[in-house]
Every structure is written in C-alpha cells, then in structure tokens.
Design an enzyme around this catalytic site. Structure first.
Site, PDB file in Angstrom:
ATOM      1  N   LYS A  66       0.842  -1.199   0.000  1.00 49.10           N
ATOM      2  CA  LYS A  66       0.000   0.000   0.000  1.00 49.10           C
ATOM      3  C   LYS A  66       0.866   1.233   0.000  1.00 49.10           C
ATOM      4  O   LYS A  66       1.819   1.333   0.790  1.00 49.10           O
ATOM      5  CB  LYS A  66      -0.879   0.011   1.265  1.00 49.10           C
ATOM      6  CG  LYS A  66      -1.853   1.172   1.309  1.00 49.10           C
ATOM      7  CD  LYS A  66      -3.108   0.894   0.508  1.00 49.10           C
ATOM      8  CE  LYS A  66      -3.992   2.095   0.318  1.00 49.10           C
ATOM      9  NZ  LYS A  66      -3.569   2.976  -0.807  1.00 49.10           N
ATOM     10  N   LYS A  90       4.949   2.706   8.345  1.00 49.19           N
ATOM     11  CA  LYS A  90       3.763   3.528   8.657  1.00 49.19           C
ATOM     12  C   LYS A  90       2.510   2.668   8.868  1.00 49.19           C
ATOM     13  O   LYS A  90       1.783   2.833   9.844  1.00 49.19           O
ATOM     14  CB  LYS A  90       3.541   4.501   7.495  1.00 49.19           C
ATOM     15  CG  LYS A  90       2.613   5.646   7.792  1.00 49.19           C
ATOM     16  CD  LYS A  90       2.375   6.493   6.541  1.00 49.19           C
ATOM     17  CE  LYS A  90       3.637   7.148   6.006  1.00 49.19           C
ATOM     18  NZ  LYS A  90       3.356   8.035   4.850  1.00 49.19           N
ATOM     19  N   LYS A 102       5.327   1.888  -2.931  1.00 50.79           N
ATOM     20  CA  LYS A 102       5.272   3.266  -3.408  1.00 50.79           C
ATOM     21  C   LYS A 102       5.577   3.279  -4.890  1.00 50.79           C
ATOM     22  O   LYS A 102       6.322   2.426  -5.383  1.00 50.79           O
ATOM     23  CB  LYS A 102       6.316   4.123  -2.684  1.00 50.79           C
ATOM     24  CG  LYS A 102       6.079   5.614  -2.815  1.00 50.79           C
ATOM     25  CD  LYS A 102       5.087   6.056  -1.763  1.00 50.79           C
ATOM     26  CE  LYS A 102       4.900   7.534  -1.725  1.00 50.79           C
ATOM     27  NZ  LYS A 102       4.333   7.968  -0.435  1.00 50.79           N
ATOM     28  N   THR A 186      -4.945  13.466   5.704  1.00 51.31           N
ATOM     29  CA  THR A 186      -3.551  13.519   6.155  1.00 51.31           C
ATOM     30  C   THR A 186      -3.384  14.659   7.156  1.00 51.31           C
ATOM     31  O   THR A 186      -2.798  14.475   8.235  1.00 51.31           O
ATOM     32  CB  THR A 186      -2.588  13.676   4.954  1.00 51.31           C
ATOM     33  OG1 THR A 186      -2.877  12.636   4.020  1.00 51.31           O
ATOM     34  CG2 THR A 186      -1.140  13.584   5.384  1.00 51.31           C
ATOM     35  N   ASN A 217      -1.896  19.572  -0.519  1.00 47.13           N
ATOM     36  CA  ASN A 217      -3.079  19.022   0.145  1.00 47.13           C
ATOM     37  C   ASN A 217      -2.909  18.960   1.670  1.00 47.13           C
ATOM     38  O   ASN A 217      -3.710  19.522   2.427  1.00 47.13           O
ATOM     39  CB  ASN A 217      -3.341  17.632  -0.464  1.00 47.13           C
ATOM     40  CG  ASN A 217      -4.378  16.843   0.293  1.00 47.13           C
ATOM     41  OD1 ASN A 217      -4.197  16.507   1.453  1.00 47.13           O
ATOM     42  ND2 ASN A 217      -5.486  16.568  -0.345  1.00 47.13           N
ATOM     43  N   SER A 345      -7.231   5.798   3.671  1.00 48.16           N
ATOM     44  CA  SER A 345      -7.219   4.955   2.471  1.00 48.16           C
ATOM     45  C   SER A 345      -7.710   3.555   2.810  1.00 48.16           C
ATOM     46  O   SER A 345      -8.458   2.933   2.049  1.00 48.16           O
ATOM     47  CB  SER A 345      -5.800   4.845   1.899  1.00 48.16           C
ATOM     48  OG  SER A 345      -5.496   5.956   1.095  1.00 48.16           O
TER      49      SER A 345
HETATM   50  N1  GLU Z   1       0.895   9.108  -0.049  1.00 50.16           N
HETATM   51  C1  GLU Z   1       0.381   8.983   1.287  1.00 50.16           C
HETATM   52  C2  GLU Z   1       1.490   8.597   2.236  1.00 50.16           C
HETATM   53  O1  GLU Z   1       2.648   8.849   1.996  1.00 50.16           O
HETATM   54  C3  GLU Z   1      -0.847   8.092   1.351  1.00 50.16           C
HETATM   55  C4  GLU Z   1      -0.649   6.673   0.945  1.00 50.16           C
HETATM   56  C5  GLU Z   1      -1.929   5.858   0.839  1.00 50.16           C
HETATM   57  O2  GLU Z   1      -3.001   6.378   1.110  1.00 50.16           O
HETATM   58  O3  GLU Z   1      -1.815   4.683   0.455  1.00 50.16           O
HETATM   59  O4  GLU Z   1       1.246   8.093   3.294  1.00 50.16           O
END
Ligand code: GLU
Length: 409
Positions: A66, A90, A102, A186, A217, A345
């Site tokens: 994810k 995370k 990623k 976020t 954002n 998410s």
């Molecule tokens: N890009 C965001 C992060 O760095 C969200 C990632 C997601 O929702 O999967 O955590």
C-alpha cells in the site's frame, strides 16, 4: 543526500535498540520487488514521449502493498525505495492490515495538459497492471497526484481486468468510490496526533505559534486546522516561496489565494520570505509538509522551533534528527504524523470491498481512535525504551512486522 540511506539508518538505529531478529532486519533492508517501466504518453501536438516510472513493493507480510504514487521531476529509484520502506513502517505503526509500497514517475506534471495527464495515468496503469490489484498492491495519491488521477487509474485497471475494481486504488473522487474525508485526512490525522502529544506534553494555542513549509493538500489542511483551533500560524510557504506575519496569517484567505493564483507569496499584510528562512523563524511548531531532506545538518542549528511535526515523508535527515534530539526538540515522526492519509485509504478500501459508503463523521469516528491509540503506543514505547519518538514508532512497527515476517519465513 540519499533518502534511502537515511531510511536505512533509521531502521538500523531502531533495530539495535530493540534487538530485532536478524532475519527480519535483513528482509526489511530489501524490497520484495522493484518494477521499473518505460511507457508512452501521447502529447497534444501529436508526438509520443517515453516516460520512466517505478513501483517498489517493499513488504506484504502484513497485507497488500500500500502506498502513493508521486509525479515529480526529481523522483528516482532511491526516493521511491525510501518512500516504499517508510510505508511498510507507517502501516504497521497504525496497525492497519497493509504492507508497504510506493510508485513514482519522473515528470513535471505542471507542464502537462489535462489530456496529457490522463494519457500518462492510463499508460502507467497499463505498464504496472500485472503487479497491482485490490488484494495485491493498492496505489493512492501522493505529491502532485490528485483524486482525478486515481479515478483514471481505477478506470483503466477496470478495463484491463474486465470489471469495475474501485478497490485497486484509494483517494478517488466521491463519484468514483472515493471516501468522504480522504481529501483532508492527512492533515486531520496529523492534527489528531499533535493533540494526543499535546495532551501529554502540554502545548496551548494561545502561546504556540506555527510555521508550515509546503502548501499542498496536507500542508493546507494542517495550517487550516491549527488556525481553526486558535493557534497563530505565522508563516507558510510553497515551492515558489513563503509569507510571514508575526501577528498570524489569515489561513482561509491564503487557501483562497493559492487556489486562484497557484502561489502563497504576495499576500496582503505579510512579508515574503524564502523557504529556507521559514525553517529558521522563531516559532513553536515547525511543520515540514513538502519533500524529503528539508531539515539537514546545514540548517538544523538555526531551527528555533521546539516541536517538529513531520507531515512530509522523510523531511529530517538522521544528522538533523540527532541534533534536534540533543537540544530537546520534540520531533513527531512522519510515520505517525502523516499516517492519517493511509489510514483513511484503508477505510476507503474497506468501503469499496463491502460496497458501503460512510459519512465523513463515520470516517473520522474511525480515524480518530486509530490515531489516538497509535500516538499512545509511540509515547509509551518511547518511555519504555528511553528513545526518541521516531525510534519508538519504528520499534512499535518492527515488533508487528517481525511477527508477520517470521510467520511466513
Ligand atoms: N501518499 C500517502 C502517504 O505517503 C498516502 C498513501 C496511501 O493512502 O496509500 O502516506
């Protein structure tokens, strides 16, 4: 400055403090898979251009890979590897059943028209379609990638597999299976975390000033929330520069200006400053919300904030981290502070998988306890091991990852 070597130093530090199992450590030093693609984009003048992109799948022991997808001219494999590793940590910090991944494309999306951007999103989806899926790897927004782009990804993936598959990607628009609250999650999550730390460490709105670097954002939402809760937000910046007013900025006005003009500079009744100046302003809370390697050995000695709330991923280098810890500056680490995005998410993914739609209140009623519990977990782990909050967050995550990794080794 390599974001990936910084990430690996953070891993080593926590692994040593907790005596992490040697196999788990070795597993987490390497991604499970790196996908690198060159794919075509149709330009409006009829030409076709080849772009380079990545999807790095770090670890899926705790659930499907994810993590977001970034469109940026400086994006490279080193950066995507670091971000992918951080996603694994995370998701484990907030204990949602996902692994880490990623993606990124080396491109400046600000130079593309809407039709070119759509061609990019669809073509990149086709290039990585084999390795993504609702129960395999679930992309999401990140730097410069919007809900509209997520809709194109989901739509293109649905065409490839022959059925609508909204759960293949999160951060979509509400009309295409997105979740209420995902757009502001976020920033909202970071504010819940800040409040949880504040309950323990005691910062009050009247006497605490805030500076926010990065006005995308997440930066806009955290600035809005601090302002809304009575904190004085004295400075804000984006990639074109910043604005400062000791008496506090009118954040709702600034958000309007940014939407209309694309920049924050030249706000009436404030002074224009550089990004570098923002980092060293006298303030209580500094909120880096842009890119990696913002607080470094070069500027850390000039940082005057007593709290750093990391809304960006990887904004503090290990050298800067050490210097801040020595001075007693509280660093609330990225893997906790910005985890509200991926947590929401997860809530979007759950709604898609069960064909439900929850109200924003229902979404935030689920998000808040997760952020509260995770903050409590980090605070108590820091006490138990007598380590920084970053090391504590890593230890908490590594304990969970260790159990999952060893079960399938
Ligand atoms: N890009 C965001 C992060 O760095 C969200 C990632 C997601 O929702 O999967 O955590």
């Amino acid at each position: 400055m390599s974001a990936f070597s910084n990430a690996m130093r953070q891993l080593e530090l926590a692994a040593t403090a907790m005596h992490l199992d040697a196999y788990t450590l070795e597993r987490l030093r390497h991604p499970q898979r790196i996908v690198e693609v060159d794919f075509p984009v149709k330009l409006d003048d009829g030409a076709t251009k080849l772009l380079h992109g990545y999807r790095v799948q770090w670890n899926d022991a705790r659930g499907p890979f994810k993590g977001g997808l970034r469109f940026h001219p400086q994006t490279d494999l080193d950066e995507v590897k670091a971000l992918s590793f951080w996603m694994s940590i995370k998701c484990a910090v907030v204990n949602i059943p996902f692994g880490g991944g990623k993606g990124g494309v080396t491109v400046n999306p600000k130079e593309l028209s809407k039709t070119e951007l759509e061609s990019l999103a669809r073509s990149f989806t086709r290039a990585i379609a084999d390795v993504i899926g609702p129960e395999k790897d679930v992309p999401a927004p990140d730097v410069n990638t919007t809900p509209q782009i997520m809709d194109w990804l989901a739509d293109e993936y649905g065409k490839i597999v022959g059925k609508p598959s909204p759960a293949v990607v999160t951060g979509k628009t509400l009309d295409h299976g997105g979740s209420e609250g995902r757009g502001t999650a976020t920033g909202q999550g970071a504010y819940y975390v800040f409040e949880a730390f504040s309950r323990k460490l005691g910062w009050d709105p009247e006497s605490t000033t805030v500076a926010v670097q990065g006005f995308g954002n997440a930066g806009q939402e955290i600035a809005r929330l601090f302002h809304h809760h009575g904190y004085k937000v004295v400075a804000v910046s984006d990639s074109q520069g910043g604005v400062h007013n000791e008496a506090g900025l009118d954040i709702p006005e600034l958000i309007k200006q940014k939407a209309q003009t694309g920049h924050v500079v030249r706000l009436p009744e404030s002074r224009d400053i550089t990004n570098e100046e923002l980092l060293t302003l006298p303030c209580g809370v500094l909120v880096p919300s842009a890119l990696e390697n913002t607080l470094t050995a070069q500027n850390v000695d000039q940082v005057k904030a007593s709290v750093v709330l990391e809304v960006a991923n990887g904004p503090t280098t290990p050298e800067a981290d050490l210097a801040l810890a020595k001075r007693g500056v509280t660093v609330i680490p990225d893997v906790l502070a910005n985890a509200g995005g991926v947590t929401t998410s997860f809530l979007e993914w759950q709604q898609n998988m069960t064909n439900e739609h929850w109200s924003e209140t229902q979404v935030f009623e689920r998000l808040k306890p997760i952020m509260d519990d995770s903050s409590e977990g980090v605070l108590s782990t820091a006490e138990k091991y007598a380590v920084t909050y970053r090391e504590a967050a890593f230890i908490l995550a590594l304990e969970r990852l260790d159990k999952a990794i060893r079960k399938i080794a």
